[in-house]
Structure formats: C-alpha cells, structure tokens
Design a protein around this motif. Structure first.
Motif, mmCIF file in Angstrom:
data_model
loop_
_atom_site.group_PDB
_atom_site.id
_atom_site.type_symbol
_atom_site.label_atom_id
_atom_site.label_comp_id
_atom_site.label_asym_id
_atom_site.label_seq_id
_atom_site.Cartn_x
_atom_site.Cartn_y
_atom_site.Cartn_z
ATOM 1 N N GLN A 9 0.798 -1.227 0.000
ATOM 2 C CA GLN A 9 0.000 0.000 0.000
ATOM 3 C C GLN A 9 0.833 1.281 0.000
ATOM 4 O O GLN A 9 0.293 2.373 -0.122
ATOM 5 N N LEU A 13 0.035 5.836 0.209
ATOM 6 C CA LEU A 13 -0.027 6.539 1.494
ATOM 7 C C LEU A 13 0.255 8.025 1.325
ATOM 8 O O LEU A 13 1.124 8.429 0.556
ATOM 9 N N SER A 14 -0.472 8.816 2.067
ATOM 10 C CA SER A 14 -0.254 10.264 2.059
ATOM 11 C C SER A 14 1.005 10.579 2.873
ATOM 12 O O SER A 14 1.500 9.744 3.633
ATOM 13 N N GLU A 17 0.279 10.006 6.480
ATOM 14 C CA GLU A 17 0.288 8.583 6.854
ATOM 15 C C GLU A 17 1.714 8.052 6.950
ATOM 16 O O GLU A 17 2.037 7.285 7.850
ATOM 17 N N GLU A 20 3.334 9.022 10.215
ATOM 18 C CA GLU A 20 2.851 8.300 11.395
ATOM 19 C C GLU A 20 3.558 6.963 11.605
ATOM 20 O O GLU A 20 3.446 6.365 12.674
ATOM 21 N N LEU A 21 4.287 6.499 10.613
ATOM 22 C CA LEU A 21 4.953 5.197 10.731
ATOM 23 C C LEU A 21 6.046 5.258 11.788
ATOM 24 O O LEU A 21 6.724 6.279 11.943
ATOM 25 N N ASN A 38 9.994 10.681 5.408
ATOM 26 C CA ASN A 38 9.025 10.843 6.486
ATOM 27 C C ASN A 38 9.608 11.505 7.740
ATOM 28 O O ASN A 38 10.825 11.628 7.912
#
Length: 127
Positions: A9, A13-14, A17, A20-21, A38
């Motif tokens: 996915q 992912l935005s 998102e 947030e990982l 990120n």
C-alpha cells in the motif's frame, strides 16, 4: 500495520500517513533522488524533512550509503526492476552512530525504491 501489507500500500499513502509510521521511510527515484522522506527519519537523522526532498540520497544526504552493500543493491534492483532485500547498516552520524536494519523495496507501480529504516533493536522490517 505489518510491513508486508505496508509495502503493498505504500505508494498510496499520504505524507501524513507516512509520517505516522514508527520507522524511517524514504522513497527514491531510479537515480536516487528523494521523492518522500518521512518525519520519523527526519527526527532520527536530525535532518529537516522538507529540505531533503529533491536531494540525491547517496551523495547529498547519506554519502556513507554509497557503498556496494547499500548503493550496489539499489542500482542492481533498479536495473532489474525488482528489489526486496533486508540488511544491517551502520550510520556514523556525528550526533551518535546508529545501527539499523534496512529494507530496500522496488515498486513496479511507481518505478521507485522505498528505503525502510528501523533501529536494529526494533522488530526488523523483514523481507
């Protein structure tokens, strides 16, 4: 989210998102230019997140990775358009070294490579 499900996915992912990982995640184009970077990796590497976008990862951001163990795998995976490898790596940061588990994953859908970085003591992103 289990890592294998994430990889199925990740292209969708935005930025929020990805941020947030719980591990660092970087998307590279076939030349090694950073497309996404990120917040987790930004904090761990102590590099401003938005300033990394568009930079050459292996030259400008993490020149210590321009070795066969890391860059060689990246180049071979891009050439083959297939890559899913996990290995340990040592980042010699000035603010303190970091031993990590790295997973390189080639996305055929976007023609890009996802670099997933987790501290070696964390659950590794297994291939």
């Amino acid at each position: 989210m289990p890592i294998d499900r994430l990889l199925g996915q990740v292209d969708d992912l935005s930025a929020a998102e990805l941020d947030e990982l719980p591990y660092g995640i970087i998307q590279l184009d076939g030349r090694g230019v950073i497309l996404k970077y990120n917040a987790t990796e930004s904090q761990l590497a102590r590099l401003p997140q938005q300033e990394q976008i568009g930079k050459q990862f292996f030259v400008d951001v993490a020149p210590c990775t321009k070795v066969r163990e890391f860059y060689g795998r990246f180049r071979a995976g891009v050439a083959a358009q297939a890559l899913d490898e996990t290995f340990h790596f040592h980042f010699p940061f000035l603010h303190g070294p970091r031993d990590v588990t790295v997973r390189l994953f080639y996305s055929k859908r976007t023609g890009s490579v996802w670099v997933i970085i987790a501290d070696i003591d964390d659950v590794p992103p297994a291939a």
